[in-house]
Structures are given as C-alpha cells and as structure tokens.
Design a protein around this motif. Structure first.
Motif, PDB file in Angstrom:
ATOM      1  N   ASP A 170       0.846  -1.188   0.000  1.00 53.14           N
ATOM      2  CA  ASP A 170       0.000   0.000   0.000  1.00 53.14           C
ATOM      3  C   ASP A 170       0.885   1.243   0.000  1.00 53.14           C
ATOM      4  OD1 ASP A 170      -1.303   2.123   2.089  1.00 53.14           O
ATOM      5  OD2 ASP A 170      -2.846   1.218   0.812  1.00 53.14           O
ATOM      6  N   GLU A 171       0.677   2.120  -0.971  1.00 54.69           N
ATOM      7  CA  GLU A 171       1.535   3.300  -1.104  1.00 54.69           C
ATOM      8  C   GLU A 171       1.429   4.210   0.117  1.00 54.69           C
ATOM      9  OE1 GLU A 171       2.435   7.077  -4.111  1.00 54.69           O
ATOM     10  OE2 GLU A 171       0.950   5.554  -4.671  1.00 54.69           O
ATOM     11  N   GLU A 172       0.236   4.390   0.652  1.00 54.48           N
ATOM     12  CA  GLU A 172       0.064   5.244   1.830  1.00 54.48           C
ATOM     13  C   GLU A 172       0.866   4.687   3.006  1.00 54.48           C
ATOM     14  OE1 GLU A 172      -3.451   6.983   4.781  1.00 54.48           O
ATOM     15  OE2 GLU A 172      -3.848   5.269   3.463  1.00 54.48           O
ATOM     16  N   LEU A 173       0.796   3.367   3.199  1.00 51.76           N
ATOM     17  CA  LEU A 173       1.520   2.737   4.308  1.00 51.76           C
ATOM     18  C   LEU A 173       3.018   2.852   4.129  1.00 51.76           C
ATOM     19  CD1 LEU A 173       1.764   0.936   6.823  1.00 51.76           C
ATOM     20  CD2 LEU A 173       1.508  -1.044   5.300  1.00 51.76           C
ATOM     21  N   ILE A 174       3.511   2.561   2.944  1.00 52.86           N
ATOM     22  CA  ILE A 174       4.949   2.488   2.741  1.00 52.86           C
ATOM     23  C   ILE A 174       5.604   3.869   2.780  1.00 52.86           C
ATOM     24  CG2 ILE A 174       5.303   2.681   0.227  1.00 52.86           C
ATOM     25  CD1 ILE A 174       6.837  -0.050   0.511  1.00 52.86           C
ATOM     26  N   ARG A 175       4.819   4.919   2.703  1.00 52.50           N
ATOM     27  CA  ARG A 175       5.361   6.264   2.875  1.00 52.50           C
ATOM     28  C   ARG A 175       5.435   6.658   4.358  1.00 52.50           C
ATOM     29  NH1 ARG A 175       6.014   9.613  -1.372  1.00 52.50           N
ATOM     30  NH2 ARG A 175       5.506  11.470  -0.143  1.00 52.50           N
ATOM     31  N   LYS A 176       4.926   5.772   5.229  1.00 51.83           N
ATOM     32  CA  LYS A 176       4.984   6.036   6.669  1.00 51.83           C
ATOM     33  C   LYS A 176       5.766   4.964   7.421  1.00 51.83           C
ATOM     34  CE  LYS A 176       0.524   8.440   6.717  1.00 51.83           C
ATOM     35  NZ  LYS A 176      -0.869   8.445   7.251  1.00 51.83           N
ATOM     36  N   PHE A 177       5.776   3.751   6.881  1.00 53.15           N
ATOM     37  CA  PHE A 177       6.403   2.619   7.559  1.00 53.15           C
ATOM     38  C   PHE A 177       6.921   1.668   6.484  1.00 53.15           C
ATOM     39  CE2 PHE A 177       5.937  -1.678   9.475  1.00 53.15           C
ATOM     40  CZ  PHE A 177       6.828  -1.541  10.533  1.00 53.15           C
ATOM     41  N   ASN A 178       8.191   1.332   6.531  1.00 49.62           N
ATOM     42  CA  ASN A 178       8.795   0.534   5.466  1.00 49.62           C
ATOM     43  C   ASN A 178       8.417  -0.938   5.605  1.00 49.62           C
ATOM     44  OD1 ASN A 178      10.312  -0.403   3.355  1.00 49.62           O
ATOM     45  ND2 ASN A 178      12.268  -0.307   4.454  1.00 49.62           N
ATOM     46  N   VAL A 183      -0.544   0.909  11.419  1.00 38.45           N
ATOM     47  CA  VAL A 183       0.241  -0.181  10.841  1.00 38.45           C
ATOM     48  C   VAL A 183      -0.448  -1.526  11.063  1.00 38.45           C
ATOM     49  CG1 VAL A 183       2.453  -1.401  10.946  1.00 38.45           C
ATOM     50  CG2 VAL A 183       2.409   1.099  11.040  1.00 38.45           C
ATOM     51  N   LYS A 184      -1.018  -1.734  12.244  1.00 33.34           N
ATOM     52  CA  LYS A 184      -1.683  -3.006  12.537  1.00 33.34           C
ATOM     53  C   LYS A 184      -2.861  -3.249  11.591  1.00 33.34           C
ATOM     54  CE  LYS A 184      -2.403  -4.575  16.680  1.00 33.34           C
ATOM     55  NZ  LYS A 184      -2.789  -4.718  18.098  1.00 33.34           N
TER      56      LYS A 184
END
Length: 274
Positions: free
Chosen positions: A145-153, A253-254
C-alpha cells in the motif's frame, strides 16, 4: 566455431563482513534451490577471507570480490551490481536465508511484473555447535500500500528479485541514506512507474533482534539525520524515529497487516564445513 557462453539469469548479490556461519547458511540455502540458473556475487567488505565458500560449494558459480577500501553495506551492493551478469538481481543480507523453492517462484512472478518482493519471517536465533536455532519467529506481512509504505517501510530487501534494467531508470542504491537505503530504493522503484508485486509467502528468513531499537544516543542522532534526508528526498513529512516493534503495534500499521503463508520448517540450516 564461435562458442556462445550463456550468462546466468539471476545475479545474487551478498555484501558480507565477518559472518562465516550465517554466510555459509545462506550459500547452503542457495545450493538447495529448485531453480539453479544463477550466479552468486559476494562482496567482502574488508573482512576476513571468505574464499572457503567456493571450496565448500564448487557446484555454484561464485564470484568473490574484495574492494580496496571499506564500502559499508550499501556501497557493497553497488559494487556487486558492477559484477552482475544476470538479467535479474536478487538481494540478500549475509545473515538471512531463503527456502528451497523461493527463487523458482520469484522468477515465475516476474513473467508479468518487473519487481517482486516477499513476506518474511523475522527470526531471533541462538547459536549452538556452529548452528543457529530459532528462539522466536514473527511473521512480517503487510498490504502493499503506497500510503503505508510512505509512513512505515514494509519492504524487506532480502530475497527480493527484480529486473536489472530498473537501475538504468533510477540509478544505484543511495549510499548517503545508509540505514534507510532499502526504504529509499522501494520508494524510487514505485515512483519510477515499473510494475511491483508482493508475493504473500514468507519464503525469506530475516535475522532480527527484538532489542535492536535500543540504540546509543549517538547512533540515534545519526540515524535521525538519515531519516530526515529520506523524508526530504521523497517529501514524506515528519517520520517518527521509534522502536521498530513499537511502530508495528501502532493502530495504523496493525490495520494494514495481511495474511501470508508460512513455509519454513524451522530447522537449522546445516552447511558444509571445512
């Protein structure tokens, strides 16, 4: 008569520094692969000789290179790229390993994509009689998910396989970002527009220590500077420099956790010895 030498399809790049046992485990796991059209490029970062690997595994095509100066782990990966003959690249840390059908399945995935990575098991090990035994296993599996990966790798580089031509689009690994080179790499890959896929199988085993977030204040300050550079480069905003395990338990993240298949049998990787 002209003789054509067939180059291997995959170049496996491994930076290493004084990790004899884990390195041998990784090479052993490569020797067990159901897909064998690959070469192994080991970049020894000014450590003790690793020539024993070629003696232990003569059936593998192994190229060991020792740079004239210390390059550190990101520079070693870039050095490995200069020696890569394959159309595809697989990245591996020297203390991780992969299950026997990992490479076969990853290559199959690349029939309709350009870059594929996999879920992993994060494993804590305890060594006994020159073998590592798992003391804890944690599945690391999240939505791509692009939104997630911009906050948490959520990208773990070990075991990822991709077309080498991608480097012609985005360049080499960014050595200035040190700890966050992998996060920068996946962000640049995504920004380039190439096709990326995550395989929902934990076929890469990632050595991890649960207390690795307990850093000295000096190291924390240094990591903070790298994180700021990453954020500025990709306009990520303010990124928290938290303990990795704490970040995994954050509500956002969860919610992004995803189902995955656990395939490792949990047994230690017994390697050949000199």
């Amino acid at each position: 008569m002209e003789i054509t030498i067939k180059e291997p399809l995959v170049s496996v790049i491994i930076p290493t520094f004084n990790r004899k046992g884990p390195l041998c485990e990784l090479v052993e796991s490569l020797s067990r692969q159901t897909f064998q059209d690959f070469e192994v490029i080991i970049v020894n970062d000014q450590g003790e000789s690793v020539d024993y690997v070629t003696e232990l595994y003569p059936e593998l095509k192994i190229n060991i290179t020792t740079p004239h100066q210390k390059l550190h782990h990101v520079g070693c990966r870039n050095e490995g790229l200069t020696h890569a003959n394959g159309e595809l690249i697989m990245l591996c840390d020297d203390d991780d390993f992969i299950v026997p059908d990992h490479l076969e399945n990853m290559v199959k995935e690349l029939a309709d994509t350009d870059f594929v990575f996999t879920d992993v098991e994060m494993v804590e090990f305890k060594e006994k009689n020159n073998l590592r035994y798992a003391t804890s296993r944690t599945l690391f599996s999240y939505e791509f998910d692009e939104e997630l990966i911009r906050k948490f790798n959520t990208y773990v580089s070990s075991g990822s396989v991709y077309k080498k031509l991608i480097h012609e689009l985005i360049g080499n690994f960014d050595e200035k970002l040190h700890n966050y080179w992998d996060w920068d790499f996946i962000l640049r890959v995504m920004e380039s527009g190439v096709k990326v896929k995550k395989r929902p199988v934990a076929s890469a085993i990632y050595a991890f220590t649960s207390d690795s977030g307990q850093l000295s204040s000096q190291l924390n300050e240094r990591r903070g500077s790298y994180l700021q550079k990453l954020s500025e480069k990709h306009q990520l905003g303010v990124l928290p420099q938290e303990n990795f395990w704490t970040m995994m338990e954050s509500p956002f993240v969860k919610r992004k956790r995803s189902e995955s298949q656990v395939v490792w049998d949990g047994l230690p990787v017994k390697y050949r010895e000199t």
